[in-house]
Design a protein around this motif. Structure first.
Motif, PDB file in Angstrom:
ATOM      1  N   LEU A 188       0.858  -1.180   0.000  1.00 54.59           N
ATOM      2  CA  LEU A 188       0.000   0.000   0.000  1.00 54.59           C
ATOM      3  C   LEU A 188       0.900   1.237   0.000  1.00 54.59           C
ATOM      4  O   LEU A 188       1.575   1.512   0.986  1.00 54.59           O
ATOM      5  CB  LEU A 188      -0.894   0.002   1.240  1.00 54.59           C
ATOM      6  N   PRO A 189       0.932   2.013  -1.103  1.00 59.49           N
ATOM      7  CA  PRO A 189       1.891   3.114  -1.213  1.00 59.49           C
ATOM      8  C   PRO A 189       1.367   4.422  -0.631  1.00 59.49           C
ATOM      9  O   PRO A 189       0.237   4.818  -0.880  1.00 59.49           O
ATOM     10  CB  PRO A 189       2.079   3.241  -2.733  1.00 59.49           C
ATOM     11  N   ILE A 190       2.215   5.086   0.142  1.00 59.12           N
ATOM     12  CA  ILE A 190       1.910   6.416   0.667  1.00 59.12           C
ATOM     13  C   ILE A 190       3.098   7.325   0.364  1.00 59.12           C
ATOM     14  O   ILE A 190       4.221   7.057   0.804  1.00 59.12           O
ATOM     15  CB  ILE A 190       1.643   6.391   2.182  1.00 59.12           C
ATOM     16  N   ASP A 191       2.857   8.385  -0.374  1.00 60.28           N
ATOM     17  CA  ASP A 191       3.904   9.345  -0.732  1.00 60.28           C
ATOM     18  C   ASP A 191       4.467   9.991   0.527  1.00 60.28           C
ATOM     19  O   ASP A 191       3.721  10.507   1.361  1.00 60.28           O
ATOM     20  CB  ASP A 191       3.306  10.391  -1.677  1.00 60.28           C
ATOM     21  N   ALA A 192       5.808   9.972   0.663  1.00 55.98           N
ATOM     22  CA  ALA A 192       6.453  10.463   1.892  1.00 55.98           C
ATOM     23  C   ALA A 192       7.200  11.772   1.693  1.00 55.98           C
ATOM     24  O   ALA A 192       7.971  12.173   2.560  1.00 55.98           O
ATOM     25  CB  ALA A 192       7.417   9.399   2.416  1.00 55.98           C
ATOM     26  N   SER A 193       6.987  12.454   0.566  1.00 57.00           N
ATOM     27  CA  SER A 193       7.681  13.718   0.305  1.00 57.00           C
ATOM     28  C   SER A 193       6.725  14.888   0.494  1.00 57.00           C
ATOM     29  O   SER A 193       5.638  14.912  -0.080  1.00 57.00           O
ATOM     30  CB  SER A 193       8.228  13.743  -1.133  1.00 57.00           C
ATOM     31  N   ASP A 198      -0.004  15.002  -2.791  1.00 57.22           N
ATOM     32  CA  ASP A 198      -0.424  13.649  -2.418  1.00 57.22           C
ATOM     33  C   ASP A 198      -1.493  13.099  -3.364  1.00 57.22           C
ATOM     34  O   ASP A 198      -1.469  11.927  -3.739  1.00 57.22           O
ATOM     35  CB  ASP A 198      -0.943  13.623  -0.980  1.00 57.22           C
ATOM     36  N   LYS A 199      -2.453  13.939  -3.740  1.00 62.43           N
ATOM     37  CA  LYS A 199      -3.530  13.486  -4.629  1.00 62.43           C
ATOM     38  C   LYS A 199      -2.981  13.104  -5.997  1.00 62.43           C
ATOM     39  O   LYS A 199      -3.419  12.132  -6.610  1.00 62.43           O
ATOM     40  CB  LYS A 199      -4.599  14.571  -4.765  1.00 62.43           C
ATOM     41  N   LEU A 200      -2.005  13.870  -6.473  1.00 62.81           N
ATOM     42  CA  LEU A 200      -1.393  13.575  -7.770  1.00 62.81           C
ATOM     43  C   LEU A 200      -0.641  12.250  -7.708  1.00 62.81           C
ATOM     44  O   LEU A 200      -0.722  11.424  -8.617  1.00 62.81           O
ATOM     45  CB  LEU A 200      -0.446  14.714  -8.155  1.00 62.81           C
ATOM     46  N   MET A 201       0.092  12.035  -6.613  1.00 63.40           N
ATOM     47  CA  MET A 201       0.851  10.796  -6.470  1.00 63.40           C
ATOM     48  C   MET A 201      -0.076   9.584  -6.333  1.00 63.40           C
ATOM     49  O   MET A 201       0.200   8.518  -6.883  1.00 63.40           O
ATOM     50  CB  MET A 201       1.776  10.884  -5.241  1.00 63.40           C
ATOM     51  N   ASP A 202      -1.198   9.759  -5.630  1.00 63.59           N
ATOM     52  CA  ASP A 202      -2.150   8.654  -5.481  1.00 63.59           C
ATOM     53  C   ASP A 202      -2.705   8.217  -6.834  1.00 63.59           C
ATOM     54  O   ASP A 202      -2.921   7.019  -7.082  1.00 63.59           O
ATOM     55  CB  ASP A 202      -3.308   9.055  -4.562  1.00 63.59           C
ATOM     56  N   VAL A 278      10.788   2.949  -0.012  1.00 64.16           N
ATOM     57  CA  VAL A 278      11.152   2.674  -1.408  1.00 64.16           C
ATOM     58  C   VAL A 278      11.153   3.972  -2.206  1.00 64.16           C
ATOM     59  O   VAL A 278      10.546   4.974  -1.815  1.00 64.16           O
ATOM     60  CB  VAL A 278      10.182   1.669  -2.059  1.00 64.16           C
ATOM     61  N   LEU A 279      11.829   3.941  -3.343  1.00 65.79           N
ATOM     62  CA  LEU A 279      11.825   5.047  -4.293  1.00 65.79           C
ATOM     63  C   LEU A 279      11.095   4.603  -5.556  1.00 65.79           C
ATOM     64  O   LEU A 279      11.407   3.558  -6.128  1.00 65.79           O
ATOM     65  CB  LEU A 279      13.256   5.471  -4.640  1.00 65.79           C
ATOM     66  N   LEU A 280      10.115   5.408  -5.992  1.00 69.45           N
ATOM     67  CA  LEU A 280       9.322   5.076  -7.168  1.00 69.45           C
ATOM     68  C   LEU A 280       9.533   6.138  -8.248  1.00 69.45           C
ATOM     69  O   LEU A 280       9.654   7.334  -7.938  1.00 69.45           O
ATOM     70  CB  LEU A 280       7.840   4.980  -6.806  1.00 69.45           C
ATOM     71  N   PRO A 281       9.571   5.733  -9.535  1.00 72.02           N
ATOM     72  CA  PRO A 281       9.946   6.646 -10.626  1.00 72.02           C
ATOM     73  C   PRO A 281       8.772   7.495 -11.119  1.00 72.02           C
ATOM     74  O   PRO A 281       7.713   6.989 -11.476  1.00 72.02           O
ATOM     75  CB  PRO A 281      10.400   5.683 -11.722  1.00 72.02           C
ATOM     76  N   VAL A 282       8.986   8.802 -11.147  1.00 74.02           N
ATOM     77  CA  VAL A 282       7.948   9.732 -11.597  1.00 74.02           C
ATOM     78  C   VAL A 282       8.573  10.797 -12.504  1.00 74.02           C
ATOM     79  O   VAL A 282       9.588  11.406 -12.151  1.00 74.02           O
ATOM     80  CB  VAL A 282       7.265  10.427 -10.401  1.00 74.02           C
ATOM     81  N   ALA A 297       2.072  14.695 -13.802  1.00 79.59           N
ATOM     82  CA  ALA A 297       2.984  13.640 -13.371  1.00 79.59           C
ATOM     83  C   ALA A 297       2.755  12.408 -14.236  1.00 79.59           C
ATOM     84  O   ALA A 297       1.628  12.130 -14.656  1.00 79.59           O
ATOM     85  CB  ALA A 297       2.764  13.292 -11.894  1.00 79.59           C
ATOM     86  N   MET A 298       3.838  11.670 -14.492  1.00 81.23           N
ATOM     87  CA  MET A 298       3.759  10.457 -15.296  1.00 81.23           C
ATOM     88  C   MET A 298       4.439   9.323 -14.544  1.00 81.23           C
ATOM     89  O   MET A 298       5.553   9.480 -14.034  1.00 81.23           O
ATOM     90  CB  MET A 298       4.447  10.658 -16.661  1.00 81.23           C
ATOM     91  N   ASN A 299       3.780   8.192 -14.482  1.00 82.88           N
ATOM     92  CA  ASN A 299       4.367   6.991 -13.894  1.00 82.88           C
ATOM     93  C   ASN A 299       5.559   6.577 -14.742  1.00 82.88           C
ATOM     94  O   ASN A 299       5.413   6.321 -15.943  1.00 82.88           O
ATOM     95  CB  ASN A 299       3.307   5.877 -13.852  1.00 82.88           C
ATOM     96  N   GLY A 300       6.742   6.531 -14.140  1.00 81.48           N
ATOM     97  CA  GLY A 300       7.971   6.253 -14.873  1.00 81.48           C
ATOM     98  C   GLY A 300       8.127   4.831 -15.347  1.00 81.48           C
ATOM     99  O   GLY A 300       9.087   4.507 -16.050  1.00 81.48           O
ATOM    100  N   GLN A 301       7.184   3.965 -14.978  1.00 80.74           N
ATOM    101  CA  GLN A 301       7.190   2.579 -15.441  1.00 80.74           C
ATOM    102  C   GLN A 301       6.069   2.310 -16.433  1.00 80.74           C
ATOM    103  O   GLN A 301       6.274   1.665 -17.454  1.00 80.74           O
ATOM    104  CB  GLN A 301       7.063   1.617 -14.258  1.00 80.74           C
ATOM    105  N   THR A 302       4.862   2.801 -16.143  1.00 73.02           N
ATOM    106  CA  THR A 302       3.695   2.474 -16.973  1.00 73.02           C
ATOM    107  C   THR A 302       3.344   3.548 -17.991  1.00 73.02           C
ATOM    108  O   THR A 302       2.620   3.275 -18.947  1.00 73.02           O
ATOM    109  CB  THR A 302       2.465   2.228 -16.084  1.00 73.02           C
ATOM    110  N   GLY A 303       3.804   4.787 -17.778  1.00 74.21           N
ATOM    111  CA  GLY A 303       3.474   5.873 -18.700  1.00 74.21           C
ATOM    112  C   GLY A 303       2.149   6.552 -18.409  1.00 74.21           C
ATOM    113  O   GLY A 303       1.734   7.448 -19.141  1.00 74.21           O
ATOM    114  N   LYS A 304       1.477   6.165 -17.334  1.00 82.39           N
ATOM    115  CA  LYS A 304       0.197   6.787 -16.972  1.00 82.39           C
ATOM    116  C   LYS A 304       0.413   8.259 -16.623  1.00 82.39           C
ATOM    117  O   LYS A 304       1.304   8.593 -15.837  1.00 82.39           O
ATOM    118  CB  LYS A 304      -0.418   6.052 -15.785  1.00 82.39           C
TER     119      LYS A 304
END
Length: 343
Positions: A188-193, A198-202, A278-282, A297-304
């Motif tokens: 379950l991911p929660i943005d820690a920055s 937060d809404k954009l990261m979710d 963890v670090l996730l690519p954005v 913002a774009m998911n650095g793995q899926t391109g969403k």
């Protein structure tokens, strides 16, 4: 101050992480090194401070001043990729990372394609020719594993109506309901920055967690990385709140088939089993349009791609006019088929 820079053994140029190959790559001579075979110097480091610091670029000697949340960056003078090792060691060392799979050029083209799909966005925006900046950032997240023990008491009814002879009957059956449920949530991911919306990261979810790798600093080369602003304990209440809609939805699915349901008691006991840093690519995209900057913002793995583009008032008016015209025509056709007039 400790700065890690990966130089090519062949030509001396700075090396960056290549999302296409998953290797540490030299843009000058094309050399590629397997990250798994590169010793990680952070294993020998111990974090001691947490403040704004000045670092020296090992390529050109320039001073790099960063805030306390930055752990990887690029030199503003020569463009070299640098990793600030003391920001990624000790308690600040991530457990895992999902590397970038989408390059900057691919991300740019994907964003342009996304802009062209906006049915209600201004035509000028859809050309996607006003990208101000696109930056690859490893965003810090906590991945939680939460176990939930749930007990629900309530009452339910089933209502049946029928006609028999000259009488219309309504039959109501009453039930006592009880449910005992175990729901476990993992990854379950929660943005820690604190810098990130937060809404954009979710909205960037889901990330492909099968791509998680043990953290090594070469993955950060050529990208910006942030360290966490909030601990897992501080974000634990938000993690529990994030699961609440899913828990409520699951409870509702177990009492389907009734006409009405009311709960007299609902107990949800949540236990934190684990939290991994963890670090996730954005990819962050900054876009100028009509003297206003829009952030996507774009998911650095899926391109969403997520974000709120501008809306064309003219297109919205046209859309409503079209819907109204279709509705008007439909009503007129129905009236004509029924033999009636329409004024």
């Amino acid at each position: 101050m400790p700065v890690i820079e990966y130089r090519c053994p062949n030509c001396g140029s700075g090396m960056n992480f290549d999302g296409n190959t998953g290797m540490l790559s030299c843009p000058s001579c094309g050399r590629q090194d397997n990250i798994d075979q590169i010793p990680d110097p952070l294993k020998k480091q111990v974090f001691t401070e947490n403040e704004i610091k000045s670092y020296h670029c090992t390529s050109c000697g320039a001073d790099l001043v960063t805030d306390a949340d930055t752990s990887a960056t690029t030199c503003s003078f020569c463009g070299a990729a640098v990793v600030l090792s003391d920001r990624l060691s000790g308690e600040l060392a991530p457990a895992m990372v999902i590397p970038f799979a989408i390059t900057k050029e691919t991300a740019k083209e994907a964003f342009k394609k996304w802009c062209k799909n906006g049915l209600l966005t201004p035509s000028g925006f859809m050309t996607a020719d006003r990208i101000k900046e696109i930056t690859g950032i490893y965003v810090p997240f906590w991945l939680y594993e939460l176990h939930n023990r749930i007990e629900v008491h309530g009452r339910a009814t089933k209502v049946r109506s029928y006609t028999q002879g000259d009488y219309h009957y309504t039959e109501t059956q009453h039930y006592e309901i009880y449910r005992k449920i175990r729901l476990n949530y993992v990854n379950l991911p929660i943005d820690a920055s604190k810098k990130m919306d937060d809404k954009l990261m979710d909205k960037l979810e889901p990330f492909p967690y099968n791509q998680l790798k043990d953290f090594k600093t070469p993955y950060l080369a050529g990208y910006i990385a942030e360290k966490y602003s909030y601990t897992d304990d501080e974000l634990y209440p938000r993690a529990k709140e994030k699961t609440r809609p899913y828990i409520e939805s699951y409870i509702a699915s177990t009492v389907s088939g009734y006409t009405s349901v009311s709960y007299t008691d609902k107990q949800i006991d949540t236990t934190l089993k684990n939290a991994d840093y963890v670090l996730l690519p954005v990819w962050m995209v900054y876009y100028d349009f009509n003297r206003t900057e829009y952030t996507f913002a774009m998911n650095g793995q899926t391109g969403k791609v997520v974000g709120r583009p501008p809306i064309s008032k003219a297109k919205v008016a046209g859309w409503f006019a079209g819907v109204s015209a279709v509705s008007f025509l439909s009503i007129k056709v129905v009236a004509w088929m029924m033999g009636g007039g329409f004024l």
